[in-house]
Design an enzyme around this catalytic site. Structure first.
Site, PDB file in Angstrom:
ATOM      1  N   LYS A 182     136.030  54.377  51.208  1.00 54.28           N
ATOM      2  CA  LYS A 182     135.664  53.181  51.814  1.00 54.28           C
ATOM      3  C   LYS A 182     136.707  52.473  52.000  1.00 54.28           C
ATOM      4  O   LYS A 182     137.343  51.978  50.933  1.00 54.28           O
ATOM      5  CB  LYS A 182     134.687  52.681  50.803  1.00 54.28           C
ATOM      6  N   CYS A 292     150.565  43.717  47.211  1.00 56.20           N
ATOM      7  CA  CYS A 292     150.581  43.599  45.841  1.00 56.20           C
ATOM      8  C   CYS A 292     151.725  43.499  44.915  1.00 56.20           C
ATOM      9  O   CYS A 292     151.659  42.636  44.003  1.00 56.20           O
ATOM     10  CB  CYS A 292     149.705  45.003  45.343  1.00 56.20           C
ATOM     11  N   GLU A 390     147.495  35.343  41.559  1.00 54.33           N
ATOM     12  CA  GLU A 390     147.797  35.702  42.660  1.00 54.33           C
ATOM     13  C   GLU A 390     147.612  35.153  43.953  1.00 54.33           C
ATOM     14  O   GLU A 390     146.323  35.032  44.126  1.00 54.33           O
ATOM     15  CB  GLU A 390     147.318  37.273  42.819  1.00 54.33           C
TER      16      GLU A 390
HETATM   17  P1  NAD Z   1     139.315  43.427  46.755  1.00 51.18           P
HETATM   18  O1  NAD Z   1     139.167  43.864  45.580  1.00 51.18           O
HETATM   19  O2  NAD Z   1     138.426  42.363  47.392  1.00 51.18           O
HETATM   20  O3  NAD Z   1     138.536  44.729  47.674  1.00 51.18           O
HETATM   21  C1  NAD Z   1     138.983  45.774  47.651  1.00 51.18           C
HETATM   22  C2  NAD Z   1     138.120  46.953  48.016  1.00 51.18           C
HETATM   23  O4  NAD Z   1     137.180  46.972  46.986  1.00 51.18           O
HETATM   24  C3  NAD Z   1     137.505  46.521  49.329  1.00 51.18           C
HETATM   25  O5  NAD Z   1     137.463  47.817  50.137  1.00 51.18           O
HETATM   26  C4  NAD Z   1     136.014  45.973  49.020  1.00 51.18           C
HETATM   27  O6  NAD Z   1     135.147  46.127  49.913  1.00 51.18           O
HETATM   28  C5  NAD Z   1     135.815  46.845  47.620  1.00 51.18           C
HETATM   29  N1  NAD Z   1     134.945  46.091  47.022  1.00 51.18           N
HETATM   30  C6  NAD Z   1     134.730  44.859  46.450  1.00 51.18           C
HETATM   31  N2  NAD Z   1     133.567  44.754  45.478  1.00 51.18           N
HETATM   32  C7  NAD Z   1     133.269  46.062  45.273  1.00 51.18           C
HETATM   33  C8  NAD Z   1     132.580  46.572  44.199  1.00 51.18           C
HETATM   34  N3  NAD Z   1     131.479  45.716  43.489  1.00 51.18           N
HETATM   35  N4  NAD Z   1     132.435  47.822  43.846  1.00 51.18           N
HETATM   36  C9  NAD Z   1     133.258  48.543  44.606  1.00 51.18           C
HETATM   37  N5  NAD Z   1     134.042  48.120  45.335  1.00 51.18           N
HETATM   38  C10 NAD Z   1     134.005  46.941  45.778  1.00 51.18           C
HETATM   39  O7  NAD Z   1     140.705  43.327  47.421  1.00 51.18           O
HETATM   40  P2  NAD Z   1     141.324  42.989  48.594  1.00 51.18           P
HETATM   41  O8  NAD Z   1     141.193  41.384  48.839  1.00 51.18           O
HETATM   42  O9  NAD Z   1     140.800  43.845  49.648  1.00 51.18           O
HETATM   43  O10 NAD Z   1     142.930  43.364  48.616  1.00 51.18           O
HETATM   44  C11 NAD Z   1     143.793  42.535  47.896  1.00 51.18           C
HETATM   45  C12 NAD Z   1     144.020  42.978  46.509  1.00 51.18           C
HETATM   46  O11 NAD Z   1     144.252  44.151  46.576  1.00 51.18           O
HETATM   47  C13 NAD Z   1     144.941  42.154  45.880  1.00 51.18           C
HETATM   48  O12 NAD Z   1     144.646  41.854  44.535  1.00 51.18           O
HETATM   49  C14 NAD Z   1     146.325  43.178  45.904  1.00 51.18           C
HETATM   50  O13 NAD Z   1     147.154  42.722  44.919  1.00 51.18           O
HETATM   51  C15 NAD Z   1     145.596  44.390  45.574  1.00 51.18           C
HETATM   52  N6  NAD Z   1     146.388  45.557  46.083  1.00 51.18           N
HETATM   53  C16 NAD Z   1     147.053  46.219  45.062  1.00 51.18           C
HETATM   54  C17 NAD Z   1     147.627  47.313  45.346  1.00 51.18           C
HETATM   55  C18 NAD Z   1     148.372  48.239  44.354  1.00 51.18           C
HETATM   56  O14 NAD Z   1     148.946  49.044  44.701  1.00 51.18           O
HETATM   57  N7  NAD Z   1     148.399  47.752  42.949  1.00 51.18           N
HETATM   58  C19 NAD Z   1     147.938  47.567  46.880  1.00 51.18           C
HETATM   59  C20 NAD Z   1     147.273  46.875  47.757  1.00 51.18           C
HETATM   60  C21 NAD Z   1     146.702  45.891  47.234  1.00 51.18           C
END
Ligand code: NAD
Length: 489
Positions: A182, A292, A390
């Protein structure tokens, strides 16, 4: 690289299940970050649609021979896929640039090129991790046999849509699994094209499936699907908690979590300041801080603080914001107005707490999308909102230290431990820092990933569990069966 007209791009809006685009579900609008125009509608996969995707993938595992064929055949299909990605780099790059924060020039030569090479890297593991023979009594044979899980699930964020998808799909497929992925509902379309190219390259339909939708509906349904044997999530720490909970509540399954960060840049007085400034500025400008591993906390030894800040100001003062479909754009928009307001809120709170803005501090005006000025914040403490949270924008906080131990202590964040940068000419100090810093990646006298996919990435503390990339990512897609045989004699 040429500019392109955003309305000239065509793409499929739907899920990708069993090699077919399926446009089923309630629709939500999807906006382009560059100008905040709604340019498409996305169907949201319900519990039933997610179930259909998982069932289809289970069937594909049983019938396609993906897991049982000679592993080198799997590797060959994945290499063909990588070649196809490269051939279609411009097309994929445009689709990525259209709907995400990735400027076209970076999307084609950076993201797509790296996705193709990453898929090649993972393909090479297909026949390398079969298992072990254990040291047992000589009248017995003990084996540890590696097996794929079957169907694995993945959930990805919006900040690097194609790269994040490839980090999940590559190791899952090399290990012989099928995947249901997803993407973020903010950047959904390029992942489907990636999956279509996989099928065009000869990877059986149903091995790489995409379900579209919101986290609350589709992400939750995928996390708690009982036939998903293993889950890999990249996103915020808060969502990671929800995903882990849902996965646990629906039958035990391993969960890899790649979460948020608040990574320090630790600069000692003996460092090459010009190089340090380039690395730190580069990290802040990359995807406008929406990464990230963004090195968002500068911790600098007091005698060189003023000089380093001057160098940073010079490097951060000229950026080239613009729509992601313009070849000259170098500086990314913020993904959405909601996210830009979040940055506004953190900065306002930090100012109330005594933070002082040395550069930037607000929006870049004159654009339809939300663009943020590279921002330097001094006068902060560990309690300041911009140090604690963050930000996910181009905001760097600045703290000074005197002795080495104080520097190490300031670098330690109570919640996050994703990455850290250390700048020093003293080898012993660099190695002491490497040991002291509680982070999943420590960069010394540099601050960015390379195309060395063998180096895994992942966090300590609330930045995550497990690794993407490296051998570790493939191993995480395999489970191990212990076999003990009496052979007599
Ligand atoms: P997010 O947590 O809002 O969403 C990430 C994904 O999770 C999306 O596809 C979203 O639709 C899904 N999601 C949201 N609620 C959910 C739920 N209850 N159950 C299952 N899936 C759900 O994050 P974002 O805003 O899309 O991305 C930014 C974040 O990602 C930042 O915190 C960043 O640091 C992190 N990130 C981490 C890495 C890493 O390698 N550690 C890499 C890239 C981004």
């Amino acid at each position: 690289m040429a500019d392109f007209a955003p309305d000239s791009i065509t793409f499929a809006s739907g899920h990708y299940i069993g090699g077919t685009v399926v446009a089923e579900g309630e629709r939500i609008a999807v906006a382009r970050p560059s100008d905040l125009v709604d340019y498409a509608e996305l169907p949201v996969a319900s519990v039933e649609v997610v179930d259909r995707a998982v069932t289809n993938a289970t069937q594909a595992v049983a019938e396609s021979g993906w897991a049982t064929r000679p592993p080198r055949d799997r590797a060959r299909a994945m290499r063909r896929w990588a070649d196809l990605i490269e051939e279609r780099a411009e097309e994929l790059g445009r689709l990525e640039a259209l709907g995400s924060t990735r400027p076209i020039a970076q999307a084609v030569t950076g993201d797509v090129a790296s996705v193709a090479e990453g898929i090649r890297f993972f393909s090479e593991w297909a026949d390398k991790l079969g298992g072990d023979v254990a040291a047992t009594r000589s009248d017995q044979l003990g084996m540890i046999v590696s097996e794929p899980y079957g169907v694995v699930g993945a959930i990805t964020p919006w900040n690097f849509p194609l790269s994040m998808a490839s980090w999940k799909v590559g190791p899952a497929l090399a290990a012989g699994n099928a995947i249901v992925l997803k993407p973020s509902e903010l950047t959904p379309f390029s992942t489907v094209r990636l999956a279509e190219l996989a099928v065009a390259a000869g990877i059986p339909a149903g091995i790489f499936n995409v379900v579209q939708g919101t986290g609350a509906v589709t992400g939750d349904a995928l996390s708690r699907h009982a036939s998903i044997a293993k889950l890999s999530f990249t996103g915020s720490t808060r969502t990671g908690v929800a995903v882990m909970k849902a996965a646990a509540e629906s039958g035990i399954k391993p969960v890899t979590l790649e979460l948020g960060g608040k990574s320090p840049q630790l600069v000692f007085a003996d460092a090459d300041l010009e190089k340090a400034a380039s690395c730190i500025a580069g990290s802040l400008l990359a995807n406008a801080g929406q990464a990230c591993v963004a090195g968002s906390r500068l911790i600098v030894q007091r005698p060189v603080m003023a000089e380093l800040v001057d160098r940073l100001k010079a490097k951060l003062s000229t950026v080239t914001p613009g729509p992601t479909w313009k070849a000259a754009t170098g500086f990314a928009p913020i993904i959405s107005e909601i996210q830009a307001r979040r940055i506004d809120r953190i900065l306002a709170e930090s100012h109330r707490q005594g933070a002082e803005c040395l550069l930037g501090g607000g929006r870049i005006e004159g654009h339809n999308g939300a663009f943020y000025q590279p921002t330097l914040l001094a006068g902060v403490t560990a309690e300041t909102a911009a140090v604690r949270e963050e930000v996910f924008g181009p905001v760097l906080t600045i703290q000074a230290f005197d002795g080495e131990a104080e520097g190490f202590a300031l670098a330690d964040h109570p919640e996050y431990g994703l990455a850290a940068g250390v700048y020093t000419a003293d080898l012993g100090r660099a190695l002491r820092a490497m040991r002291a810093l509680k982070a999943g990646t420590v960069w010394i006298n540099r601050y960015s990933r390379t195309l060395d996919f063998i180096l895994p990435t992942g966090g300590y503390k609330s930045s995550g569990i497990g690794k993407d990339l490296g051998r570790q990512a493939v191993e995480a897609n395999l489970r191990h069966k212990t076999v003990l045989i009496d052979i007599g004699g």
